[in-house]
Structure formats: C-alpha cells, structure tokens
Design a protein around this motif. Structure first.
Motif, PDB file in Angstrom:
ATOM      1  N   GLU A  89      -3.285  -6.316   0.052  1.00 41.13           N
ATOM      2  CA  GLU A  89      -3.130  -4.965  -0.494  1.00 41.13           C
ATOM      3  C   GLU A  89      -4.158  -4.050   0.151  1.00 41.13           C
ATOM      4  OE1 GLU A  89      -3.177  -2.515  -4.730  1.00 41.13           O
ATOM      5  OE2 GLU A  89      -3.509  -4.694  -4.715  1.00 41.13           O
TER       6      GLU A  89
ATOM      7  N   PRO B  31      -0.392  -0.733  -5.416  1.00 45.57           N
ATOM      8  CA  PRO B  31      -1.152   0.231  -4.639  1.00 45.57           C
ATOM      9  C   PRO B  31      -1.539   1.433  -5.498  1.00 45.57           C
ATOM     10  CG  PRO B  31       1.046  -0.128  -3.687  1.00 45.57           C
ATOM     11  CD  PRO B  31       0.957  -0.923  -4.941  1.00 45.57           C
TER      12      PRO B  31
ATOM     13  N   GLN C 191       5.619  -0.552  -0.167  1.00 49.04           N
ATOM     14  CA  GLN C 191       4.808   0.164  -1.146  1.00 49.04           C
ATOM     15  C   GLN C 191       4.557  -0.669  -2.388  1.00 49.04           C
ATOM     16  OE1 GLN C 191       5.390   4.339  -1.868  1.00 49.04           O
ATOM     17  NE2 GLN C 191       6.684   4.565  -0.073  1.00 49.04           N
TER      18      GLN C 191
ATOM     19  N   SER D 149      -2.244   4.317   3.205  1.00 52.20           N
ATOM     20  CA  SER D 149      -3.139   3.194   2.904  1.00 52.20           C
ATOM     21  C   SER D 149      -3.584   2.450   4.153  1.00 52.20           C
ATOM     22  CB  SER D 149      -2.450   2.211   1.957  1.00 52.20           C
ATOM     23  OG  SER D 149      -1.329   1.617   2.580  1.00 52.20           O
TER      24      SER D 149
ATOM     25  N   ARG E 104      -5.822  -0.093   0.646  1.00 51.10           N
ATOM     26  CA  ARG E 104      -6.060   1.190  -0.017  1.00 51.10           C
ATOM     27  C   ARG E 104      -7.022   1.988   0.842  1.00 51.10           C
ATOM     28  NH1 ARG E 104      -8.216   0.139  -5.716  1.00 51.10           N
ATOM     29  NH2 ARG E 104      -6.202  -0.937  -5.808  1.00 51.10           N
ATOM     30  N   ARG E 105      -6.557   3.134   1.317  1.00 52.43           N
ATOM     31  CA  ARG E 105      -7.387   4.049   2.114  1.00 52.43           C
ATOM     32  C   ARG E 105      -8.056   3.347   3.291  1.00 52.43           C
ATOM     33  NH1 ARG E 105     -10.082   7.224  -3.076  1.00 52.43           N
ATOM     34  NH2 ARG E 105      -8.100   8.048  -3.870  1.00 52.43           N
TER      35      ARG E 105
ATOM     36  N   GLY F 204       0.813  -1.199   0.000  1.00 53.40           N
ATOM     37  CA  GLY F 204       0.000   0.000   0.000  1.00 53.40           C
ATOM     38  C   GLY F 204       0.849   1.252   0.000  1.00 53.40           C
ATOM     39  N   ARG F 205       0.313   2.284  -0.598  1.00 54.57           N
ATOM     40  CA  ARG F 205       1.001   3.568  -0.586  1.00 54.57           C
ATOM     41  C   ARG F 205       0.913   4.196   0.798  1.00 54.57           C
ATOM     42  NH1 ARG F 205      -0.848   6.501  -6.266  1.00 54.57           N
ATOM     43  NH2 ARG F 205       0.445   5.216  -7.657  1.00 54.57           N
TER      44      ARG F 205
END
Length: 223
Positions: free
Chosen positions: A199, A221, A181, A40, A201-202, A36-37
């Motif tokens: 994975e 991501p 990441q 995330s 995300r948000r 994840g970025r």
C-alpha cells in the motif's frame, strides 16, 4: 530472488519527487497488488519497474540481476509487459492487427475475451474504454510475458468482465503486478500461491504483506 523488485527507489518529475525511497518486492511467479489513491505513486512504481521512467536513486532488480540501466525496450524483449492505464492499444489499427502484433495465433485472446471476436475488424480507437482494456490485456496474455504490469486492469469493465479479468491475471504463470485503488474482491492467485500487497501513500510504502493480513487491518488508501 525470482521476480522483480524496486530497492530504495526514488523517482523525480522535474522538481517533484514522486517516490521517496520505495522498496517493493513482487515474487514470481505470483500476484502482487499495489494499492493507493491517485497520486500515491503506484503508477510510477509500475513505470519504474518497466523502465519508462528513470530512477534518481535506488535499483530495479529482476531475477536477482540489477537491470536499473537496462532500457525499457530491452526489458520488454526479455519478457516484461506493461499495460498502462491509457494509450495501451494502437488506436489506428484494427483489433485483429493489435492482437497479431503480439502473436500470430490469436485464439487464446478470443478464448479469454469472446466479446472481442465480433470486433476484430474495428479500429481499436473506436472501442469503448472497457473494450480497449480487454484488447490491451489480451495482447499481454498472447505475449506470454514473464513479468506483467497492469495499471487498473478492470477500468471501464462490467462486473462480470472484471471478474473474468482478475481470474485470468491470477492464473498466469508469471510475475503479475497490478495497481488498484482498492483491493479487487475477485482477485485471487493460483492455488498454492500467496497474493502480496504493497500500500502506497504520497510516494511511500505504508504497508507490505500478504493479502490476508491487509484484509485484517482493513488496508485502504487514505491520502
């Protein structure tokens, strides 16, 4: 179940919710990657597993037992080791002193990262970012933890040292969870074991499965 997991976990930082009912399972012994970025929720997952942030809902389950209310220091005493992205070493202590806090015999750490040998008398706070990561991971290796949680293990390392780091983590006889990441090309589990990927995300999980499946779908991501 052997390993560690979050079950329907929610975490709040003030008015903001960072995890929205996240379920993440990390079998052990084995290797699990949180992708994840920044933002995330992957770092918050590690902190929740370690007990350094409280859950507002959900549970942490370790080897089949609910440890949600077990404090971080007790989880560490039971064999959980968290290597955060920052402040992972004692900057005012020497490299040797940092290592000796984890174990009296530091040979294994120097075998893992020979680059640390000439730095033993240096204060950890004067090391480069990559050197501090090596030191932090060496302490985790010496601790012989049953669960090892690492946030961006190869940050600041050269490609060669990063590859060595992924090799060391993949070979551990422990439940290893790393937050990255993107999928590290050199990260491989021991033969006979499967690498699992979640994975995020948000603050939500958008994929869970084996690394091979993540590669086929091009897990990246994106937000």
């Amino acid at each position: 179940m052997s390993g560690i997991a979050l079950r329907h976990a929610r975490v709040r930082y003030g008015p903001l919710e960072a995890l929205h009912g996240v379920t993440v399972v990390a079998p052990g012994p084995g290797l699990t990657v949180l992708l994840g970025r920044n933002g995330s929720g992957r770092t918050t997952v590690l902190r929740a597993l370690a007990g350094t942030v409280p859950l507002s809902a959900g549970a942490v389950v370790w080897d089949g037992a609910d440890v949600t209310r077990v404090p971080a220091f007790e989880r560490a005493r039971r064999g959980l080791c968290l290597v955060p992205e920052r402040r992972a070493v004692f900057g005012s202590l020497t490299v040797r002193e940092n290592l000796e806090l984890a174990a009296g015999d530091i040979t294994a750490a120097l075998d893992a990262y020979p680059h640390l040998a000439p730095l033993l008398t240096r204060r950890a706070g004067t090391l480069s970012g990559g050197e501090q990561r090596m030191l932090a991971l060496s302490r985790a290796l010496l601790a012989r933890a049953r669960v090892v949680l690492v946030d961006e293990p190869a940050q600041g390392m050269s490609p060669t040292v990063a590859a060595r780091t992924y090799e060391l983590l993949g070979a551990l006889d422990a439940c290893v969870v790393v937050a990255e990441q993107r999928m590290p090309p050199g990260l491989r589990a021991r033969p006979g074991r499967t690498t699992f990927v979640h994975e995020l995300r948000r603050g939500a999980v958008v994929f869970s499965g084996e690394a091979a499946e993540a590669a086929r779908r091009g897990a990246r991501p994106t937000g």
